[in-house]
Design a protein around this motif. Structure first.
Motif, PDB file in Angstrom:
ATOM      1  N   GLN A  49      34.627  37.948  40.498  1.00  2.82           N
ATOM      2  CA  GLN A  49      35.947  37.336  40.604  1.00  2.82           C
ATOM      3  C   GLN A  49      36.268  36.490  39.376  1.00  2.82           C
ATOM      4  O   GLN A  49      37.402  36.496  38.892  1.00  2.82           O
ATOM      5  N   LEU A  52      37.068  38.894  36.530  1.00  2.00           N
ATOM      6  CA  LEU A  52      38.406  39.459  36.736  1.00  2.00           C
ATOM      7  C   LEU A  52      39.499  38.441  36.392  1.00  2.00           C
ATOM      8  O   LEU A  52      40.505  38.789  35.770  1.00  2.00           O
ATOM      9  N   LEU A 100      42.522  46.044  37.487  1.00  2.84           N
ATOM     10  CA  LEU A 100      42.480  44.644  37.906  1.00  2.84           C
ATOM     11  C   LEU A 100      42.978  44.474  39.335  1.00  2.84           C
ATOM     12  O   LEU A 100      42.424  43.686  40.107  1.00  2.84           O
ATOM     13  N   GLY A 103      40.232  45.686  41.574  1.00  2.00           N
ATOM     14  CA  GLY A 103      39.124  44.728  41.547  1.00  2.00           C
ATOM     15  C   GLY A 103      39.405  43.521  42.419  1.00  2.00           C
ATOM     16  O   GLY A 103      38.557  43.079  43.199  1.00  2.00           O
ATOM     17  N   TYR A 104      40.606  42.969  42.293  1.00  2.59           N
ATOM     18  CA  TYR A 104      40.978  41.826  43.122  1.00  2.59           C
ATOM     19  C   TYR A 104      40.993  42.206  44.601  1.00  2.59           C
ATOM     20  O   TYR A 104      40.417  41.515  45.440  1.00  2.59           O
ATOM     21  N   SER A 122      36.486  51.354  35.574  1.00  2.20           N
ATOM     22  CA  SER A 122      35.846  50.548  34.533  1.00  2.20           C
ATOM     23  C   SER A 122      34.851  51.376  33.742  1.00  2.20           C
ATOM     24  O   SER A 122      34.851  51.366  32.504  1.00  2.20           O
ATOM     25  N   GLU A 159      32.045  43.111  34.286  1.00  7.55           N
ATOM     26  CA  GLU A 159      32.699  43.510  35.532  1.00  7.55           C
ATOM     27  C   GLU A 159      32.059  44.760  36.126  1.00  7.55           C
ATOM     28  O   GLU A 159      31.933  44.868  37.345  1.00  7.55           O
TER      29      GLU A 159
END
Length: 191
Positions: A49, A52, A100, A103-104, A122, A159
């Motif tokens: 986190q 990110l 992103l 990922g969040y 990624s 990441e």
């Protein structure tokens, strides 16, 4: 906004086959009791986190410096590199926005398919594209470009590694909850 169900299902299946360690998939009865007492586990990854978050703030700076550097060296590039670099800039911008978001959503909401999509984007798309821009000397790499590419490549690498660990932990947690539900269902059925 969630992923479409077929994509979600495929990414979930992919995650279970890649990230589940079959040696630890069986829980003992003592582990089931411990798990019942800790039903509010959080398996989101703080390192992921943080990476990110900082990447989200760094990416506009990377984009602006990339556009400025491309404008400065555009006349000196061969035509095929002009096309390649503009295509890479557009692709990386789109992929980064999607990456992103996934990922969040995957990390904070503990959604395995979204996190698997983030990890695949990624590793398979962003990392090779940034490495191309970092190591291909024929595109007339400027010092500012090299600096921002190194930082973005570092973010993507961190990441990807922390995303792998988070994805593995989420899949194990989801699998153990599934087994626990089956186990508690059997206990209720016997009683």
């Amino acid at each position: 906004m969630d992923l479409p169900e077929p994509i979600r299902r495929r990414l979930g299946d992919f995650s279970r086959t890649v990230f589940v360690d079959q040696r630890h998939s069986e829980l003992s009865p003592e582990d089931h009791v411990t798990f019942l007492n800790q039903h509010t586990d959080v398996v989101s990854s703080l390192p992921l986190q943080m990476a990110l978050f900082f990447n989200m703030w760094f990416f506009p700076l990377w984009w602006i410096s990339e556009v400025v550097m491309l404008h400065l060296k555009y006349l000196f590039l061969p035509d095929y590199y002009k096309f390649i670099l503009i295509t890479i800039l557009i692709l990386m911008t789109l992929i980064e926005a999607i990456r992103l978001y996934l990922g969040y959503a995957g990390n904070l909401q503990e959604k395995v398919p979204e996190l698997a999509g983030f990890w695949l984007l990624s590793l398979l798309l962003q990392f090779p594209l940034i490495l191309f821009q970092l190591f291909n000397e024929a595109i007339l790499i400027q010092p500012l470009e090299r600096g921002v590419h190194i930082i973005l490549a570092s973010f993507i690498l961190v990441e990807a590694l922390s995303g792998f660990a988070a994805l593995r932990a989420m899949v194990r947690h989801t699998e153990s909850r599934f087994h626990l539900r089956q186990f508690s269902g059997i206990q209720e059925f016997k009683a």
